[in-house]
Design a protein around this motif. Structure first.
Motif, PDB file in Angstrom:
ATOM      1  N   TRP A   5     -33.063  23.333   7.729  1.00 27.58           N
ATOM      2  CA  TRP A   5     -31.842  23.652   7.836  1.00 27.58           C
ATOM      3  C   TRP A   5     -31.532  24.547   9.167  1.00 27.58           C
ATOM      4  CZ3 TRP A   5     -28.461  22.972   3.655  1.00 27.58           C
ATOM      5  CH2 TRP A   5     -27.241  23.607   3.783  1.00 27.58           C
ATOM      6  N   GLN A   6     -32.367  25.260   9.460  1.00 27.18           N
ATOM      7  CA  GLN A   6     -32.166  26.105  10.800  1.00 27.18           C
ATOM      8  C   GLN A   6     -31.922  25.106  11.990  1.00 27.18           C
ATOM      9  OE1 GLN A   6     -35.325  28.685  11.990  1.00 27.18           O
ATOM     10  NE2 GLN A   6     -33.726  30.318  12.386  1.00 27.18           N
ATOM     11  N   ALA A   7     -32.941  24.184  11.849  1.00 26.60           N
ATOM     12  CA  ALA A   7     -32.806  22.886  13.035  1.00 26.60           C
ATOM     13  C   ALA A   7     -31.585  22.267  13.088  1.00 26.60           C
ATOM     14  CB  ALA A   7     -34.163  22.176  12.794  1.00 26.60           C
ATOM     15  N   SER A  12     -24.020  27.650  19.137  1.00 30.91           N
ATOM     16  CA  SER A  12     -24.309  27.653  20.569  1.00 30.91           C
ATOM     17  C   SER A  12     -25.427  28.768  20.591  1.00 30.91           C
ATOM     18  CB  SER A  12     -23.261  27.996  21.404  1.00 30.91           C
ATOM     19  OG  SER A  12     -22.481  29.016  20.918  1.00 30.91           O
ATOM     20  N   GLU A  13     -25.573  29.832  19.530  1.00 32.08           N
ATOM     21  CA  GLU A  13     -26.460  30.620  19.398  1.00 32.08           C
ATOM     22  C   GLU A  13     -27.951  30.185  19.465  1.00 32.08           C
ATOM     23  OE1 GLU A  13     -26.260  33.537  16.420  1.00 32.08           O
ATOM     24  OE2 GLU A  13     -23.925  33.390  16.775  1.00 32.08           O
ATOM     25  N   THR A  14     -29.003  30.683  20.284  1.00 37.93           N
ATOM     26  CA  THR A  14     -30.371  30.462  20.140  1.00 37.93           C
ATOM     27  C   THR A  14     -30.947  31.375  19.191  1.00 37.93           C
ATOM     28  OG1 THR A  14     -30.497  30.057  22.655  1.00 37.93           O
ATOM     29  CG2 THR A  14     -32.609  30.274  21.257  1.00 37.93           C
ATOM     30  N   GLN A  15     -31.716  30.627  17.937  1.00 42.24           N
ATOM     31  CA  GLN A  15     -32.008  31.394  16.958  1.00 42.24           C
ATOM     32  C   GLN A  15     -33.652  31.468  17.133  1.00 42.24           C
ATOM     33  OE1 GLN A  15     -31.020  29.185  13.519  1.00 42.24           O
ATOM     34  NE2 GLN A  15     -28.855  29.586  13.761  1.00 42.24           N
ATOM     35  N   GLU A  16     -33.875  32.550  16.753  1.00 35.47           N
ATOM     36  CA  GLU A  16     -35.632  32.832  16.699  1.00 35.47           C
ATOM     37  C   GLU A  16     -35.950  32.133  15.322  1.00 35.47           C
ATOM     38  OE1 GLU A  16     -36.863  36.759  16.396  1.00 35.47           O
ATOM     39  OE2 GLU A  16     -35.304  37.577  18.091  1.00 35.47           O
ATOM     40  N   THR A  19     -39.708  33.344   9.972  1.00 42.41           N
ATOM     41  CA  THR A  19     -41.251  33.294   9.921  1.00 42.41           C
ATOM     42  C   THR A  19     -41.034  33.469   8.360  1.00 42.41           C
ATOM     43  OG1 THR A  19     -41.387  35.953   9.460  1.00 42.41           O
ATOM     44  CG2 THR A  19     -41.686  34.807  11.697  1.00 42.41           C
ATOM     45  N   LEU A  20     -42.213  33.288   7.583  1.00 45.40           N
ATOM     46  CA  LEU A  20     -42.512  33.386   6.303  1.00 45.40           C
ATOM     47  C   LEU A  20     -42.080  34.672   5.813  1.00 45.40           C
ATOM     48  CD1 LEU A  20     -43.316  32.052   3.442  1.00 45.40           C
ATOM     49  CD2 LEU A  20     -45.811  32.839   4.024  1.00 45.40           C
ATOM     50  N   ASP A  21     -42.520  35.924   6.121  1.00 49.54           N
ATOM     51  CA  ASP A  21     -42.272  37.148   5.815  1.00 49.54           C
ATOM     52  C   ASP A  21     -40.636  37.524   5.822  1.00 49.54           C
ATOM     53  OD1 ASP A  21     -44.779  37.906   5.321  1.00 49.54           O
ATOM     54  OD2 ASP A  21     -45.308  38.606   7.462  1.00 49.54           O
ATOM     55  N   GLN A  22     -39.775  36.910   6.849  1.00 42.68           N
ATOM     56  CA  GLN A  22     -38.442  37.331   7.054  1.00 42.68           C
ATOM     57  C   GLN A  22     -37.821  36.233   5.825  1.00 42.68           C
ATOM     58  OE1 GLN A  22     -38.290  35.430  10.896  1.00 42.68           O
ATOM     59  NE2 GLN A  22     -37.692  37.575  11.869  1.00 42.68           N
ATOM     60  N   PHE A  23     -38.412  35.090   5.487  1.00 39.39           N
ATOM     61  CA  PHE A  23     -37.886  34.267   4.591  1.00 39.39           C
ATOM     62  C   PHE A  23     -37.803  35.197   3.176  1.00 39.39           C
ATOM     63  CE2 PHE A  23     -38.344  30.947   1.236  1.00 39.39           C
ATOM     64  CZ  PHE A  23     -36.936  30.459   1.316  1.00 39.39           C
TER      65      PHE A  23
END
Length: 72
Positions: A5-7, A12-16, A19-23
Protein backbone atom coordinates in the motif's frame (compact mmCIF):
# COMPACT_ATOMS: atom_id res chain seq x y z
CA UNK A 1 0.02 -5.44 2.57
CA UNK A 2 1.24 -2.35 4.41
CA UNK A 3 4.41 -2.14 2.35
CA UNK A 4 2.49 -2.73 -0.90
CA UNK A 5 0.00 0.00 0.00
CA UNK A 6 2.82 2.38 0.92
CA UNK A 7 4.59 1.64 -2.38
CA UNK A 8 1.42 2.58 -4.30
CA UNK A 9 1.32 6.03 -2.68
CA UNK A 10 2.19 8.41 -5.48
CA UNK A 11 2.57 11.51 -3.30
CA UNK A 12 5.70 13.52 -3.82
CA UNK A 13 6.86 12.96 -0.24
CA UNK A 14 9.59 10.42 0.36
CA UNK A 15 8.36 7.98 2.98
CA UNK A 16 10.45 6.02 5.41
CA UNK A 17 10.01 2.27 5.27
CA UNK A 18 7.36 1.07 7.71
CA UNK A 19 8.80 -1.23 10.37
CA UNK A 20 6.89 -3.98 12.14
CA UNK A 21 7.09 -2.08 15.44
CA UNK A 22 5.68 1.08 13.84
CA UNK A 23 2.88 -0.91 12.24
CA UNK A 24 1.98 -2.72 15.48
CA UNK A 25 1.97 0.51 17.50
CA UNK A 26 -0.43 2.22 15.08
CA UNK A 27 -3.16 -0.39 14.61
CA UNK A 28 -5.80 -1.11 17.25
CA UNK A 29 -8.54 -3.68 17.66
CA UNK A 30 -11.99 -2.55 16.57
CA UNK A 31 -13.91 -5.83 16.81
CA UNK A 32 -13.59 -9.59 16.78
CA UNK A 33 -16.22 -11.79 15.14
CA UNK A 34 -16.16 -15.49 16.07
CA UNK A 35 -18.31 -18.05 14.32
CA UNK A 36 -19.58 -21.49 15.50
CA UNK A 37 -17.44 -23.35 12.95
CA UNK A 38 -14.22 -21.95 14.46
CA UNK A 39 -13.70 -19.23 11.85
CA UNK A 40 -13.04 -15.65 12.94
CA UNK A 41 -12.55 -12.15 11.56
CA UNK A 42 -10.55 -9.43 13.30
CA UNK A 43 -11.25 -5.81 12.38
CA UNK A 44 -8.57 -3.24 13.25
CA UNK A 45 -8.33 0.53 12.96
CA UNK A 46 -5.46 1.34 10.63
CA UNK A 47 -3.94 4.17 12.71
CA UNK A 48 -4.26 6.28 9.55
CA UNK A 49 -1.62 4.18 7.79
CA UNK A 50 -4.07 3.54 4.95
CA UNK A 51 -5.99 6.81 5.02
CA UNK A 52 -8.60 5.61 7.53
CA UNK A 53 -9.38 2.20 6.07
CA UNK A 54 -9.99 -0.91 8.16
CA UNK A 55 -7.70 -3.95 8.27
CA UNK A 56 -9.55 -7.28 8.21
CA UNK A 57 -7.82 -10.54 9.10
CA UNK A 58 -9.67 -13.85 8.85
CA UNK A 59 -8.66 -17.23 10.12
CA UNK A 60 -9.52 -20.30 12.13
CA UNK A 61 -9.05 -21.10 15.83
CA UNK A 62 -6.72 -23.91 14.77
CA UNK A 63 -4.15 -21.18 14.04
CA UNK A 64 -4.62 -20.92 10.30
CA UNK A 65 -4.83 -17.40 8.87
CA UNK A 66 -6.77 -17.31 5.63
CA UNK A 67 -6.69 -13.70 4.49
CA UNK A 68 -5.71 -10.17 5.37
CA UNK A 69 -6.87 -7.16 3.43
CA UNK A 70 -7.58 -3.46 3.63
CA UNK A 71 -11.21 -2.43 3.21
CA UNK A 72 -13.47 0.58 3.26
Amino acid sequence: LAKDWQAQDDSSETQEELTLDQFMSRISLESLHAYPDGEFEVYCHDGDLFWGHVIIVSGNINGTFQDAHIAG
